[in-house]
Design a protein around this motif. Structure first.
Motif, PDB file in Angstrom:
ATOM      1  N   THR A  66      56.076 -10.361  55.985  1.00  0.00           N
ATOM      2  CA  THR A  66      55.774 -11.395  54.990  1.00  0.00           C
ATOM      3  C   THR A  66      56.873 -12.452  55.042  1.00  0.00           C
ATOM      4  O   THR A  66      58.051 -12.117  55.152  1.00  0.00           O
ATOM      5  N   GLU A  70      56.668 -16.407  50.717  1.00  0.00           N
ATOM      6  CA  GLU A  70      55.630 -15.572  50.116  1.00  0.00           C
ATOM      7  C   GLU A  70      56.273 -14.399  49.350  1.00  0.00           C
ATOM      8  O   GLU A  70      55.774 -14.000  48.301  1.00  0.00           O
ATOM      9  N   ASP A 192      46.100 -10.727  51.785  1.00  0.00           N
ATOM     10  CA  ASP A 192      46.965 -11.590  52.581  1.00  0.00           C
ATOM     11  C   ASP A 192      46.299 -12.022  53.884  1.00  0.00           C
ATOM     12  O   ASP A 192      45.404 -11.347  54.393  1.00  0.00           O
ATOM     13  N   VAL A 239      49.903 -20.244  50.890  1.00  0.00           N
ATOM     14  CA  VAL A 239      51.265 -19.708  51.007  1.00  0.00           C
ATOM     15  C   VAL A 239      51.259 -18.758  52.195  1.00  0.00           C
ATOM     16  O   VAL A 239      50.317 -17.976  52.347  1.00  0.00           O
TER      17      VAL A 239
END
Ligand code: SAM
Ligand code: CA
Length: 250
Positions: A66, A70, A192, A239
């Motif tokens: 990630t 984020e 995600d 994002v």
């Protein structure tokens, strides 16, 4: 944001036509966000874990993790919704896991699942040093059977405040079918990579990496299914690689 291979420089961008501005017009702007807002406020253990992950021997080391912005977003979101009982599907070395563990209260919980324990154990010493490992219940193996077991059990229905899904994209729809029962009404599921490297808008002949092409249609189908699901309110954020927040309403 990743380039979607459409030669978009030659076309007026949609956001300009409607008078809005995209937040990420350039790499320099993204770098500005990182350097101005993210890196200066990144908790030390997250920085350590990010740097450790960057040295990961897999070529995908940095692709999988990630991003720092984020991570900061997740940390803030979890605090805003007062999340306590959480779940993560797809841990890797644990950057989003650590962002979660640092955000929830000391008696908060994260049920964390990944088919690979080795990568989790790579980041674990940093998580332990940060004093938040006691919040994590790590289960090695595919997530789907664990979700099925929880549904069958009955006592987990409507118990999760927040779920972060960041694993096998071809199973997101299957996860959603179960998670919608397990998350509480008013709780949030975050999916995600819902912009999947920008490939969701790439033309059929665009030169995409093999794994990007393979999962692309699953991501597109997921996005359609989430938009049509009356049990949730949704918000797709640009994002990282795109994250869609789903708030359960019924
Ligand atoms: N959230 C992580 C982070 O912040 O670094 C990144 C997760 S990475 C993009 C995806 C992970 O999903 C990999 O570690 C992979 O082993 C895991 N995974 C793949 N298939 C899975 C499955 N069926 N069940 C659970 N985890 C799975
Ligand atoms: Ca991801």
């Amino acid at each position: 944001m990743a380039n979607n291979g459409q030669g978009e420089q030659n076309q007026p961008a949609k956001h300009q036509e409607v008078g809005h501005k995209s937040l990420l017009q350039s790499d320099a702007l993204y770098q500005y966000i990182l350097e101005t807002s993210v890196y200066p406020r990144e908790p030390e253990p997250m920085k350590e874990l990010r740097e450790l992950t960057a040295k990961h021997p897999w070529w995908v080391g940095n692709l999988m993790t990630t991003s720092a912005d984020e991570g900061q977003f997740l940390n803030m979101l979890l605090k805003l919704i007062n999340a306590k009982n959480t779940m993560e599907i797809g841990v890797y070395t644990g950057y989003s896991l650590l962002a979660t563990a640092l955000a929830i209260p000391d008696d908060g919980k994260i049920l964390a699942m990944d088919i690979n324990r080795e990568n989790y154990e790579l980041g674990l010493p940093v998580i332990e040093k940060a004093g938040v490992a006691h919040k994590i219940d790590f289960r090695e193996g595919p997530a789907l059977p664990v979700l099925d077991q929880m549904i069958e059990d009955g006592k987990y229905h409507g118990t999760f405040d927040f779920v972060f899904v960041d694993a096998d994209k071809d199973n997101y729809i299957n996860y959603h079918k179960r998670l919608i029962d397990l998350v509480k009404i008013g709780g949030v599921i975050g999916y995600d990579n819902t912009l999947w490297n920008g490939s969701v808008v790439a033309p059929p002949d665009a030169p995409l990496r093999k794994y990007v092409r393979y999962y692309r249609d699953f991501v597109i189908e997921l996005n359609k299914a989430l938009a049509a699901d009356p049990r949730i309110e949704i918000c797709m954020l640009p994002v990282g690689d795109g994250v869609t927040l789903c708030r359960r309403i019924s």
